[in-house]
Motif scaffolding. Structure first.
Motif, PDB file in Angstrom:
ATOM      1  N   LEU A  67       0.744  -1.632  -0.088  1.00 55.90           N
ATOM      2  CA  LEU A  67      -0.363   0.140   0.422  1.00 55.90           C
ATOM      3  C   LEU A  67       0.871   1.210   0.028  1.00 55.90           C
ATOM      4  O   LEU A  67       0.890   2.063  -0.558  1.00 55.90           O
ATOM      5  CB  LEU A  67      -0.933   0.171   1.391  1.00 55.90           C
ATOM      6  CG  LEU A  67      -1.744  -0.933   0.976  1.00 55.90           C
ATOM      7  CD1 LEU A  67      -2.667  -1.088   2.577  1.00 55.90           C
ATOM      8  CD2 LEU A  67      -3.130  -1.161   0.030  1.00 55.90           C
ATOM      9  N   ILE A  70       2.940   2.087  -3.789  1.00 62.09           N
ATOM     10  CA  ILE A  70       1.628   2.492  -5.099  1.00 62.09           C
ATOM     11  C   ILE A  70       1.204   4.159  -4.351  1.00 62.09           C
ATOM     12  O   ILE A  70       1.573   4.609  -5.253  1.00 62.09           O
ATOM     13  CB  ILE A  70       0.484   2.123  -4.710  1.00 62.09           C
ATOM     14  CG1 ILE A  70       0.716   0.358  -4.403  1.00 62.09           C
ATOM     15  CG2 ILE A  70      -0.603   1.858  -6.074  1.00 62.09           C
ATOM     16  CD1 ILE A  70      -0.935  -0.409  -4.455  1.00 62.09           C
ATOM     17  N   SER A  71       1.197   4.189  -3.084  1.00 65.58           N
ATOM     18  CA  SER A  71       0.714   5.569  -2.555  1.00 65.58           C
ATOM     19  C   SER A  71       2.667   6.788  -3.063  1.00 65.58           C
ATOM     20  O   SER A  71       2.293   7.583  -3.895  1.00 65.58           O
ATOM     21  CB  SER A  71       0.708   5.721  -1.206  1.00 65.58           C
ATOM     22  OG  SER A  71      -0.452   5.043  -0.643  1.00 65.58           O
ATOM     23  N   PRO A 151      -4.325   3.216  -1.635  1.00 62.14           N
ATOM     24  CA  PRO A 151      -3.734   4.118  -2.645  1.00 62.14           C
ATOM     25  C   PRO A 151      -3.867   5.049  -2.606  1.00 62.14           C
ATOM     26  O   PRO A 151      -2.806   6.101  -2.784  1.00 62.14           O
ATOM     27  CB  PRO A 151      -3.472   2.925  -3.689  1.00 62.14           C
ATOM     28  CG  PRO A 151      -3.943   1.542  -3.298  1.00 62.14           C
ATOM     29  CD  PRO A 151      -4.806   1.871  -2.524  1.00 62.14           C
TER      30      PRO A 151
END
Lengths: 266, 261
Positions: A67, A70-71, A151
């Protein structure tokens, strides 16, 4: 509406120019993926030594990492070129942007949309997919929504921190290095359970800089496990509110910084 | 014969001492990363009291020496020479009455000397005061550590020099440099001790020059492993990479076409 059309046209031209040298582009994207995989390697190596880290198992930490990755990748894609802000200021190129009838931030953001940074988000997507396939998360409707939204919300928070800390460059010449501690530092604070950091680091780098809301709290919700620190249950769903607050603060800081900017007259 | 190169060492030192603000900002960032990294690794050590032979004090020493040496050894390439190759300015460098590789090495040693004062001392002192830290038992260790650090700088320089030379063939070597920069952090023992790796990978790593750039001086300081073997490994890689640099430079020079105007 006109300005949106101009910005979109600018973006298209940037994308075309990057794909003009496919080999260099592929190597660049690979480099970004490897850079992102660095922390993945650390997590895997560490779990060869221990079974749990800060009370979380390997799959749980990997869920955090996916997570967070992706962020960070999306945030880097959107505002990563703000790292070049000191150069824009030093060379006086920023004055040119100020003279144009478009927002400074939107011009900077579209100035150099680096598609190669998708390499970073790609690693996060792969890890997240692997962890989900492994069956760590119950496939309830709320969880599906969380996996999709987290995300994006995390990227918004990370990007806000990026804009905020890069604004330091308007006051301090070496602002970029200082900002790095918070922008690239967040790759560490978001990818690990916040239980591994001591109380002071947690206050500063997980709550004040709201890294804990990028992945940690949503992950608690996804895993449906109690918070080892005993924090309020509502926090795990608070990330969107934190993102809104972060955007507002970042916008305020950025505006103040640009208002007080005086060109060197060059 | 040697005088000009000694001047270059001084010039490298002075060039970097001008950018004090940059050094201080870098220092802040190193310290923040050190604090975060040490927290993660201490959480690993905390459960059993030690991991892969590292206790809490060893872990603190590993992280702070790594953050301090990072800028001294310069594990991430700056591509200065590569950009001169691309722009053609390298023709001037090659026309000077010096051998380009030792001349740049001399400047890099000067840079490293300055970094040792500004970028190495403070994070190590900070870490030693605030967190568990392990000072060497024998005073000789400090001398051997200094020698090992110089060798690490030479190895890192020789690797970066080769990397920059790829620009003679690629023109834009940014992709190669990005891959290199992305890989060094884990390979040379910045993010996690090389001892943490499973045995086959650890042995394979020592077949590369990467651990010799950072992990080796840290090991010398921490008095782990046979000093002679560690330094021997470093000398071998320094010699190999410098020789490779000379060879590739000779080929690159022959390839270079200076266009007038």
């Amino acid at each position: 509406m006109d300005s949106v059309r101009i910005l979109l046209r600018l973006l298209r031209s940037r994308v075309r120019s990057q794909l003009a040298y496919p080999t260099s582009f592929a190597l660049d994207a690979l480099g970004q993926a490897i850079a992102q995989a660095n922390e993945l390697a650390v997590i895997l190596i560490v779990f060869a030594q221990v079974d749990s880290l800060g009370g979380f198992s390997r799959e749980e930490v990997l869920l955090l990492y996916g997570l967070a990755g992706i962020s960070f990748g999306l945030a880097d894609l959107a505002v990563g070129q703000l790292d070049e802000l000191p150069r824009w200021i030093r060379t006086g190129e920023l004055d040119v942007l100020l003279a144009r009838p478009l927002g400074v931030l939107s011009q900077l953001v579209t100035s150099d949309l680096q598609l190669r940074r998708l390499g970073r988000a790609g690693v996060g997507v792969l890890v997240l997919a692997a962890v989900l396939a492994y069956g760590q998360v119950e496939p309830t409707p709320v969880n599906v929504l969380l996996v999709l939204v987290t995300p994006l919300v995390g990227a918004t928070i990370t990007a806000s921190v990026w804009v905020m800390t890069c604004s330091i460059s308007f006051w301090v010449v070496e602002g970029r290095e200082l900002a790095n501690a918070f922008t690239y530092g967040s790759t560490l604070t978001t990818a690990y359970p916040i239980t591994v950091f001591g109380p002071w680091l947690r206050r500063l780098f997980c709550y004040a800089v709201p890294s804990a809301f990028v992945a940690y709290f949503p992950t608690l919700a996804l895993l449906d496990r109690p918070d080892p620190l005993g924090l309020p249950h509502a926090l795990r769903y608070a990330a969107p509110l934190v993102a809104v607050a972060a955007v507002l603060v970042a916008a305020l800081v950025w505006r103040t910084a640009v208002r007080r900017y005086q060109g060197a007259g060059s | 014969m040697l005088r000009p190169y000694l001047h270059l060492v001084r010039a490298g030192f002075r060039r970097h001492s001008i950018y004090l603000a940059a050094s201080l900002a870098g220092l802040f960032t190193n310290t923040v990363f050190g604090l975060l990294r040490v927290a993660v690794l201490l959480a690993v050590v905390g459960q059993t009291g030690s991991a892969a032979g590292y206790d809490a004090a060893d872990t603190g020493t590993f992280v702070w020496l790594g953050q301090g040496l990072l800028a001294v050894v310069m594990i991430w390439p700056d591509r200065e020479l590569a950009q001169r190759v691309r722009s053609g300015d390298v023709a001037i460098d090659l026309g000077r009455p010096w051998n380009l590789q030792p001349a740049l090495l001399a400047q890099d040693l000067g840079r490293a000397g300055h970094a040792m004062l500004i970028r190495f001392g403070p994070p190590v002192l900070f870490g030693a005061l605030v967190l568990p830290f392990r000072w060497p038992h024998s005073p000789w260790t400090v001398l051997v550590f200094a020698l090992s650090t110089v060798l690490a700088v030479v190895i890192s320089f020789a690797a970066r020099f080769l990397l920059d030379l790829t620009a003679f063939w690629l023109l834009d070597n940014r992709g190669v440099a990005t891959v290199y920069a992305a890989a060094t952090g884990v390979l040379c023992g910045l993010t996690v001790p090389v001892a943490y790796f499973p045995d086959p990978i650890r042995i394979a790593l020592y077949a590369t020059p990467f651990p010799a750039m950072l992990q080796t001086p840290i090991d010398v300081f921490g008095e782990r492993g046979a000093t002679a073997a560690l330094l021997g490994h470093q000398v071998l890689w320094a010699a190999l990479l410098l020789a490779a640099g000379q060879l590739v430079l000779a080929r690159a020079t022959r390839k270079l076409v200076v266009q007038g105007g």
